[in-house]
Design an enzyme around this catalytic site. Structure first.
Site, PDB file in Angstrom:
ATOM      1  N   HIS B 274     -18.452  16.244   2.996  1.00 14.61           N
ATOM      2  CA  HIS B 274     -17.853  15.040   3.577  1.00 14.61           C
ATOM      3  C   HIS B 274     -17.271  14.135   2.483  1.00 14.61           C
ATOM      4  O   HIS B 274     -16.089  13.766   2.523  1.00 14.61           O
ATOM      5  CB  HIS B 274     -18.918  14.291   4.385  1.00 14.61           C
ATOM      6  CG  HIS B 274     -18.429  13.048   5.050  1.00 14.61           C
ATOM      7  ND1 HIS B 274     -18.028  13.004   6.370  1.00 14.61           N
ATOM      8  CD2 HIS B 274     -18.248  11.782   4.587  1.00 14.61           C
ATOM      9  CE1 HIS B 274     -17.628  11.787   6.691  1.00 14.61           C
ATOM     10  NE2 HIS B 274     -17.764  11.014   5.620  1.00 14.61           N
ATOM     11  N   GLU B 275     -18.099  13.804   1.500  1.00 16.23           N
ATOM     12  CA  GLU B 275     -17.629  12.912   0.441  1.00 16.23           C
ATOM     13  C   GLU B 275     -16.549  13.584  -0.402  1.00 16.23           C
ATOM     14  O   GLU B 275     -15.610  12.931  -0.867  1.00 16.23           O
ATOM     15  CB  GLU B 275     -18.796  12.443  -0.436  1.00 16.23           C
ATOM     16  CG  GLU B 275     -19.933  11.729   0.308  1.00 16.23           C
ATOM     17  CD  GLU B 275     -19.492  10.541   1.160  1.00 16.23           C
ATOM     18  OE1 GLU B 275     -18.398   9.990   0.919  1.00 16.23           O
ATOM     19  OE2 GLU B 275     -20.234  10.174   2.101  1.00 16.23           O
ATOM     20  N   HIS B 278     -13.286  13.019   1.282  1.00 14.97           N
ATOM     21  CA  HIS B 278     -12.736  11.706   0.889  1.00 14.97           C
ATOM     22  C   HIS B 278     -12.159  11.788  -0.535  1.00 14.97           C
ATOM     23  O   HIS B 278     -11.094  11.263  -0.828  1.00 14.97           O
ATOM     24  CB  HIS B 278     -13.843  10.644   0.895  1.00 14.97           C
ATOM     25  CG  HIS B 278     -14.246  10.153   2.259  1.00 14.97           C
ATOM     26  ND1 HIS B 278     -13.346   9.582   3.124  1.00 14.97           N
ATOM     27  CD2 HIS B 278     -15.448  10.113   2.890  1.00 14.97           C
ATOM     28  CE1 HIS B 278     -13.995   9.210   4.246  1.00 14.97           C
ATOM     29  NE2 HIS B 278     -15.265   9.534   4.127  1.00 14.97           N
ATOM     30  N   GLU B 304     -11.215   9.090   6.965  1.00 16.34           N
ATOM     31  CA  GLU B 304     -12.294   9.805   7.641  1.00 16.34           C
ATOM     32  C   GLU B 304     -11.809  11.162   8.169  1.00 16.34           C
ATOM     33  O   GLU B 304     -12.595  12.113   8.243  1.00 16.34           O
ATOM     34  CB  GLU B 304     -12.852   8.942   8.785  1.00 16.34           C
ATOM     35  CG  GLU B 304     -14.140   9.433   9.388  1.00 16.34           C
ATOM     36  CD  GLU B 304     -15.376   9.226   8.507  1.00 16.34           C
ATOM     37  OE1 GLU B 304     -15.250   8.640   7.405  1.00 16.34           O
ATOM     38  OE2 GLU B 304     -16.462   9.675   8.920  1.00 16.34           O
TER      39      GLU B 304
END
Lengths: 510, 510
Positions: B274-275, B278, B304
């Site tokens: 997830h990070e 980003h 997101e």
């Protein structure tokens, strides 16, 4: 009419502005620490921009005319008052802010920028020249730096010798003539003493230092020792860098670094004690005065006295190892299982003339410094040309140590300082050693049972003494005043030589 | 007369000032990262002062009247020109700087300071209230924050609903009415679809996720995956924090964090993906435009979409694990030696109504968001009082999930966002999920063999597509325009629902 409200308002307002510049510098401190510890490779370009911007904003604030006006008004009000009505902290703050302000405004922005650019590029040139062992690659850069540092001395102004203007940045109040006579006396005793040691038939077994010392164990053991001598890990950290340093950032945030060599004990451990010594000073400056001279370290010499005191006077002493050697044997059973405390103590105190300053022992270290000091003074005084440095360097190495460097890499190209424009910095290392010995001598006179405490791993009373006598005053005193105040005497080579004689006569059976 | 030199000079000068504020913010970014990763405990007080000073200097620069004057002049010159003669980057820069400038100058400094102080203290109150399960402890703070956010909306100005003024900070151009209808359609399909899953007799064996996963192996495996999908560790780092985040600092410096649970695989691994998602966005913004809107991410929703795309659409897909599962078995032989790929895929895709948003699966997650959005709009519109939140929260939980939270700790006190004043933030999470599905749907249409590449651990063409279609434009387009441009359609719930149906119908045998 002197109004105390005026004065108080002026001081508050001056301090607030100065603190803000310090806070900006402390931000740059974190960025600099990060750059050397954890920063990703590709972040380098903008890291330079970030630090450059913070430096510019801080400099602009610090040199703004309002600062000068406030200083003038405050100094005028001070003159109308009884000296005893001014607090020592305020006195120190105004004196030292004024000193730094006058230095700063005398240097035009264009000169500061040009010097920053030159030394930044010169560091690259020095690195390459050292790697290639080509002094010629560094010579034009050093020539330019020397020229600019002479210009800096002219802009700032000086008495007697341009070198004094540079010294003043690192050791306020020190002069070429005072250091010259101090170093001359030191050298006169040091060289024959070294000869005696060299001629001794007793030699330590240093093989025990180059056995397997697992890095993780080194880190735990080093942290344990740093904590024991008083470095507070709630207000600091220990990380890994190529070139170890201590960075005091804010009260509650002081970061030290080291590098681990799995096949050599001394490198990390004594480095940690050294940086922790710097760190303990930073951690015990009066935090109420953060950002002001009254909350800052006195000078590089006094700073170095704290690191050297813990590294050498304590860290290489018998009582220290009476406590720590059994712990070291537990931490490094493979390396130290069959080693005696006596052999260990001798090994970590080996004295041996060598080419590289940063690897030098307590006896020879200062000869490396005296050599550099003599060269720097001669260069600034235009008695020596940059191109002649390698020759003179090697002559002096022969004279001091009986050694001839096989290359400039192992000679005049070994240190980064000149490429950074740090002329005037080197002598503070030896001043630090002399201060450390003189302070420690005094402490032992006042605390005759201290060694018994150290044998128990208890260094609290020494740390407390250093805080009481040195740290808590910030810049209230100049280093020479502080030395008088603590020891009742001017700084001298004698306590240091006495320390060396006592310690090494035993070890080397002189 | 329009002089292109005037315009070019004005733009250069405007950009330089804006870049300087961004550079100051990037310094604060490093300090914020350090605060959450490595900062010693006692550094906290001055860290607040440091970050506060940088924020103040940046805000002062950004809101200075010169910026407004330059913007006015540039906008006047733009009006005299053919729109096609203005570069898209300049157009985006001026539009977005102007938008942010107008927002900033409308809020008085005293209001901004009061809000910062309130939310800082409210975070402490929220933490305590959550720990003690006492909504009453947080209620007065939330009441004050809501009042101030309504005031903020008044100061900024809005059409139709005060919530729109807050939304605009996170998702420029989005409105309550557009999100309301989007979410209504989504909810209408989602609730019965969830019912079908809940009623399915097939259930995954999730015990395999809670076996022993040694932290060091998790870190290596997570880094390997992050690198494979395109996170560049020469321009970034992965560290450990309690609350994972991604911080894009400068081009070449993007830092992500995670937390490791040695007894639960999902927590760190999917957090890292997830990070990293980003991070890949941050790392591929046009670096030439660093510090300007043309070099910045569009919105939280688009941000997101990038994290969710890599975490879910890729990271929980069969092709991804066809490549990574054998590697996982090698990394975690004890946990995964006897597990089949089929069982693994089902386990990491378990769907189950639950109380906590951050632990929710792909199907239920958006219901958590819709719930929060509905509450926020009602509070801002004064249709709901803060004191009635717990009751309404629990009613909606029953309605959406068939669950009643046993405590406010596990209900309306679970998220930090409101205590930080982040009203308007939540809906961007679901927008991100919808954007991700719509983008991925389009990518698959254009790249019909992509799954074969993923099975080989090759994600380069997907990353390149995201860079080409999204990252390289910075803020040239609003999120709605970008969506049209990439997919030919407005944002819709349909691709997302289609994705869910395809994936989970197979897994749950619906």
């Amino acid at each position: 009419m002197t109004s105390s409200t005026d004065l108080s308002g002026l001081l508050t307002s001056l301090y607030q502005e100065i603190r803000e510049t310090a806070l900006l510098n402390s931000c740059a401190g974190i960025l600099g620490w990060d750059e050397r510890t954890y920063m990703p490779k590709n972040a380098a370009y903008y890291r330079g921009e970030q630090i450059g911007l913070l430096a510019r904003l801080s400099h602009e604030k610090f040199t703004s005319p309002q600062i000068g006006e406030k200083l003038n008004k405050i100094e005028a009000l001070f003159k109308e008052m009884n000296a005893t009505d001014i607090s020592l902290f305020d006195k120190a703050n105004v004196r030292e802010i004024s000193r730094a302000y006058l230095r700063a405004v005398k240097l035009p922005g264009s000169f500061v920028a040009e010097l920053a650019k030159t030394t930044s590029e010169a560091q690259g040139a020095w690195q390459q020249a050292r790697a290639e062992n080509r002094f010629e690659g560094f010579e034009p850069w050093l020539t330019k730096i020397v020229k600019m540092k002479r210009e800096e001395a002219q802009l700032i102004g000086y008495n007697e010798h341009p070198y004094n203007a540079l010294l003043d940045e690192y050791e306020p109040g020190a002069t070429v003539s005072s250091i010259r006579s101090l170093f001359a006396e030191l050298r006169q005793e040091l060289v024959p003493f070294l000869q005696n040691i060299v001629q001794s038939k007793r030699k330590p077994n240093t093989e025990i230092l180059t056995r397997n010392y697992p890095v993780q164990q080194q880190e735990l053991f080093g942290k344990q020792a740093a904590e024991k001598i008083g470095f507070d890990f709630n207000s600091g950290r220990l990380d890994v860098t190529t070139h170890p340093f201590c960075s005091g950032i804010t009260p509650g945030d002081c970061r030290i670094t080291t590098r681990y060599n799995p096949k050599f004990f001394n490198e990390a451990f004594f480095g940690i004690l050294h940086e922790a010594g710097h760190g303990i000073y930073e951690q015990n400056l009066p935090s109420d005065h953060f950002g002001l001279p009254a909350g800052s370290a006195i000078s590089l010499g006094i700073h170095e006295s704290q690191s050297r005191l813990w590294e050498n006077q304590i860290g290489r002493s018998l009582p220290f190892w009476q406590y720590f050697f059994p712990l070291a044997q537990t931490a490094f059973p493979e390396a130290l299982g069959d080693v005696s405390l006596t052999d260990w103590l001798f090994a970590i105190n080996e004295v041996k003339p060598s080419l590289i300053r940063v690897e030098a022992d307590e006896v020879t270290y200062n000869l490396h410094i005296i050599l550099r000091f003599e060269l720097e003074v001669a260069i600034l005084g235009q008695e020596l040309n940059v191109k002649d440095i390698p020759g003179i360097w090697n002559e002096k190495m022969k004279e001091f140590f009986g050694l001839t460097p096989p290359s400039n890499q192992l000679g005049c190209l070994q240190d980064i300082h000149w490429s950074m424009g740090g002329l005037g910095y080197f002598p503070t290392y030896t001043l630090g050693n002399l201060f450390a010995a003189q302070f420690m001598n005094q402490f032992k006179l006042e605390n005759i049972t201290c060694e018994q405490q150290w044998q128990q791993g208890d260094f609290a009373s020494l740390k407390k003494w250093l805080v009481d006598k040195i740290h808590r005053f910030g810049q209230q005193y100049r280093s020479s005043e502080l030395c008088q105040q603590i020891t009742g005497k001017d700084l001298s080579h004698k306590p240091f030589m006495q320390y060396l004689r006592e310690k090494f006569s035993k070890l080397y059976d002189l």
